[in-house]
Write a protein that holds these residues in place. Sequence first.
Motif, PDB file in Angstrom:
ATOM      1  N   GLU A 181      37.829 -23.147  76.211  1.00 30.11           N
ATOM      2  CA  GLU A 181      37.100 -22.192  77.050  1.00 30.11           C
ATOM      3  C   GLU A 181      37.268 -22.302  78.545  1.00 30.11           C
ATOM      4  O   GLU A 181      37.073 -21.084  79.120  1.00 30.11           O
ATOM      5  CB  GLU A 181      35.622 -22.913  76.269  1.00 30.11           C
ATOM      6  CG  GLU A 181      34.805 -22.081  75.368  1.00 30.11           C
ATOM      7  CD  GLU A 181      33.709 -23.065  74.779  1.00 30.11           C
ATOM      8  OE1 GLU A 181      32.598 -23.232  75.810  1.00 30.11           O
ATOM      9  OE2 GLU A 181      33.444 -23.648  73.044  1.00 30.11           O
ATOM     10  N   THR A 232      37.410 -18.506  80.730  1.00 37.22           N
ATOM     11  CA  THR A 232      36.518 -18.502  81.828  1.00 37.22           C
ATOM     12  C   THR A 232      37.248 -18.803  83.126  1.00 37.22           C
ATOM     13  O   THR A 232      37.121 -17.676  84.235  1.00 37.22           O
ATOM     14  CB  THR A 232      35.309 -19.905  81.446  1.00 37.22           C
ATOM     15  OG1 THR A 232      35.147 -20.295  80.414  1.00 37.22           O
ATOM     16  CG2 THR A 232      34.914 -19.917  82.949  1.00 37.22           C
ATOM     17  N   TRP A 253      33.428 -18.753  70.657  1.00 32.21           N
ATOM     18  CA  TRP A 253      34.841 -18.042  70.960  1.00 32.21           C
ATOM     19  C   TRP A 253      35.343 -16.588  70.704  1.00 32.21           C
ATOM     20  O   TRP A 253      35.289 -15.908  71.002  1.00 32.21           O
ATOM     21  CB  TRP A 253      36.129 -19.147  70.491  1.00 32.21           C
ATOM     22  CG  TRP A 253      35.662 -20.226  70.813  1.00 32.21           C
ATOM     23  CD1 TRP A 253      35.145 -21.487  72.104  1.00 32.21           C
ATOM     24  CD2 TRP A 253      37.103 -21.291  70.537  1.00 32.21           C
ATOM     25  NE1 TRP A 253      35.931 -22.441  72.153  1.00 32.21           N
ATOM     26  CE2 TRP A 253      37.114 -21.892  71.435  1.00 32.21           C
ATOM     27  CE3 TRP A 253      38.358 -20.794  69.441  1.00 32.21           C
ATOM     28  CZ2 TRP A 253      38.122 -22.825  71.004  1.00 32.21           C
ATOM     29  CZ3 TRP A 253      38.938 -22.332  69.779  1.00 32.21           C
ATOM     30  CH2 TRP A 253      39.119 -23.212  70.286  1.00 32.21           C
ATOM     31  N   ILE A 286      33.987 -14.557  73.220  1.00 31.89           N
ATOM     32  CA  ILE A 286      34.455 -14.440  74.178  1.00 31.89           C
ATOM     33  C   ILE A 286      35.527 -12.779  73.854  1.00 31.89           C
ATOM     34  O   ILE A 286      36.119 -12.824  74.706  1.00 31.89           O
ATOM     35  CB  ILE A 286      35.367 -15.636  74.366  1.00 31.89           C
ATOM     36  CG1 ILE A 286      34.090 -16.584  75.161  1.00 31.89           C
ATOM     37  CG2 ILE A 286      36.651 -15.914  75.364  1.00 31.89           C
ATOM     38  CD1 ILE A 286      34.631 -18.382  75.714  1.00 31.89           C
TER      39      ILE A 286
END
Length: 117
Positions: free
Chosen positions: A9, A13, A99, A102
Amino acid sequence: MWRYMLEHEAFLTAALDSGEKTNLEQLREYHRTRIKFAQHERLIHLLVTLAFALFFLLSVFLAMLVEKTGTLLLSLLFLALLVPYIIYYYRLENSVQKWYRIYDHIEERLRNMPGAL
């Protein structure tokens, strides 16, 4: 696994927030592969968690029928193993769902790029 998920993650990011030109299609495919790994992990841990829940319930019923200290201790052992599995599965499930979001964000950025269909 939890550390692996947090590191992934953080990588995503950083890649999405950086001012550099990121190849979003490669990032999307990389992330999709990691989602598949996590889904497999999630499935395996769901089965293990369900198995321990079943063993716990069966041992409780056995403890009620037999009324011996050993069967009660067996029930407590299964409970002691079941609780961490539930916590782990809960965290794993929430991470995989994060996820997905994302991944949707990457897809949206790809659609909004100039020249996208």
